[in-house]
Design an enzyme around this catalytic site. Structure first.
Site, short mmCIF file in Angstrom:
data_model
loop_
_atom_site.label_atom_id
_atom_site.label_comp_id
_atom_site.label_asym_id
_atom_site.label_seq_id
_atom_site.Cartn_x
_atom_site.Cartn_y
_atom_site.Cartn_z
N ALA A 234 43.35 26.75 47.70
CA ALA A 234 42.98 26.34 49.00
C ALA A 234 42.62 27.33 49.75
O ALA A 234 41.31 27.86 50.32
CB ALA A 234 43.70 24.82 49.46
N ARG A 235 43.26 28.02 50.79
CA ARG A 235 43.56 29.14 51.52
C ARG A 235 44.86 29.44 51.46
O ARG A 235 45.70 28.77 52.38
CB ARG A 235 42.57 27.89 52.52
CG ARG A 235 41.22 27.98 52.73
CD ARG A 235 40.61 29.19 52.87
NE ARG A 235 39.20 29.40 52.87
CZ ARG A 235 38.26 29.08 51.93
NH1 ARG A 235 38.69 28.75 50.51
NH2 ARG A 235 37.65 29.42 52.04
N GLU A 264 43.45 39.19 52.52
CA GLU A 264 43.15 39.62 50.73
C GLU A 264 42.05 40.79 51.08
O GLU A 264 41.61 40.86 52.07
CB GLU A 264 42.24 37.92 50.18
CG GLU A 264 42.94 37.27 50.42
CD GLU A 264 41.86 35.50 49.74
OE1 GLU A 264 40.86 35.61 49.41
OE2 GLU A 264 42.59 34.91 50.03
N HIS A 283 41.22 35.05 44.52
CA HIS A 283 41.16 34.29 44.54
C HIS A 283 39.32 34.08 43.31
O HIS A 283 38.06 33.84 43.89
CB HIS A 283 39.88 34.43 46.57
CG HIS A 283 39.70 33.53 46.80
ND1 HIS A 283 39.80 33.57 48.53
CD2 HIS A 283 38.92 32.32 46.96
CE1 HIS A 283 39.18 32.36 48.77
NE2 HIS A 283 38.81 31.42 48.69
N ILE A 284 39.55 33.22 42.57
CA ILE A 284 39.25 33.43 41.17
C ILE A 284 38.84 31.37 41.20
O ILE A 284 38.12 30.99 39.87
CB ILE A 284 39.47 33.76 40.03
CG1 ILE A 284 40.43 33.68 39.08
CG2 ILE A 284 38.58 35.47 40.40
CD1 ILE A 284 41.05 34.05 38.45
N ALA A 285 39.65 30.67 41.64
CA ALA A 285 40.15 28.88 41.19
C ALA A 285 38.72 28.94 41.00
O ALA A 285 38.27 27.79 39.49
CB ALA A 285 40.59 28.24 41.63
#
Length: 317
Positions: A234-235, A264, A283-285
């Protein structure tokens, strides 16, 4: 009319805008060149950003001729929505365009935790054949806890049920007869503590707000099972990173899969990167070809709608 794209956008969305007659300027690194970006903003009728571009009052003041801001994704913590409202600046997001990809990332994380095939492959290539060490476990009958019960959580739950998992969820904004409970079959937990206590895997699906920042921390991490994993797609900042490191290093928690971090990219010397059972991804979900094509095409369509005086179905502001 002119459109500025400040971060990564799939080509099909850009080409769709150009075919409609727009001049599209694209620099996927522009979000990291703040001064240059601010100088460019007055020239454009529309702006398309991702998660790195800081859309704050200074940005909005510079974008004095813009009529719409498109967000390539759904997270909005980099956009000052109140400031956008004051300036009557429409903000649109790519509603649900990457939900399936994120759901599949969560499943991949759980499968990797239960059957670490890449580790087994590496070990075999070193000349070993340790079948006992790589004996995994089934997801069947394990309990998945969903923190947040929105659209992505709904899609995760459907896939987890297909594996025979028990799925519980905590979300104070979900009513007893909402579809994620009644139709998807997610059993609601009364409290976050209850969910953490019962789950073998905990997957986070809430936005980063003042209320969710560090909501999983040293006070409630000890409630989790020692074999459990946290998955955060999520974050960054929802899980307290240092508290997580300490919980894993002390054996109170098996590990974590973090696709998002408070800072990041990952900082040099980060404690997270030193713990092998905390798996990190950049951060590739939601970053699959299919999801990014859908995202780009959706934002292109909705930006065009707003620029032509039509309402957007994806308007946030």
């Amino acid at each position: 009319m002119k459109i500025l794209v400040t971060e990564l956008m799939w080509d099909d969305g850009i080409e769709a805008l150009r075919k409609k007659g727009y001049t599209v300027d694209y620099d996927m690194e522009l979000s990291r060149k703040r001064d240059e970006l601010l100088q460019m903003l007055p020239e454009y009728d529309a702006l398309i950003v991702r998660n790195e571009t800081r859309v704050d009052p200074e940005f909005l003041e510079a974008a004095k001729n813009a009529k719409v801001i498109g967000r390539l994704g759904v997270g909005l913590d980099n956009i000052d929505l109140e400031a956008a409202k004051v300036r009557n600046m429409p903000v649109i997001s790519a509603k649900n365009a990457n939900a399936t990809s994120v759901a599949e990332y969560v499943m991949a994380a759980m499968l990797d935790a239960s059957r670490p095939l890449s580790d087994a492959d590496a070990d075999v290539r070193r000349g070993n054949w340790d079948r006992k060490f790589f004996t995994g476990y089934e997801l069947h009958n394990r309990t998945l806890g969903l923190v947040g019960m929105g659209e992505i959580a709904h899609r995760v739950a459907k896939r987890a049920h297909a594996f025979g998992m028990n799925v519980i969820g905590y979300d104070p904004f979900v009513a007893p007869f909402d579809h994620v409970v009644q139709e998807t079959g997610v059993h609601p937990a009364e409290t976050l503590d209850e969910l953490l206590d019962e789950s073998d895997f905990v997957s986070v699906h809430v936005p980063l707000t003042k209320g969710t920042k560090h909501m999983i921390n040293k006070d409630n991490l000890p409630l989790m099972k020692s074999h459990a994993y946290i998955i955060n797609s999520a974050r960054g900042g929802i899980v307290h990173e240092q508290d997580l490191v300490e919980a894993v290093q002390s054996g109170k928690l098996a590990g974590a899969y973090l696709d998002v971090l408070e800072t990041e990219p990952v900082e040099k010397g980060s404690q997270l990167a030193k713990v092998e059972s905390i798996r990190l991804s950049p951060h590739i979900a939601g970053l699959t070809d299919e999801a990014q094509s859908r995202t780009a095409m959706l934002i292109a369509r909705e930006v065009d709608n707003v620029l032509n005086g039509r309402k957007s179905i994806c308007a946030v502001v």
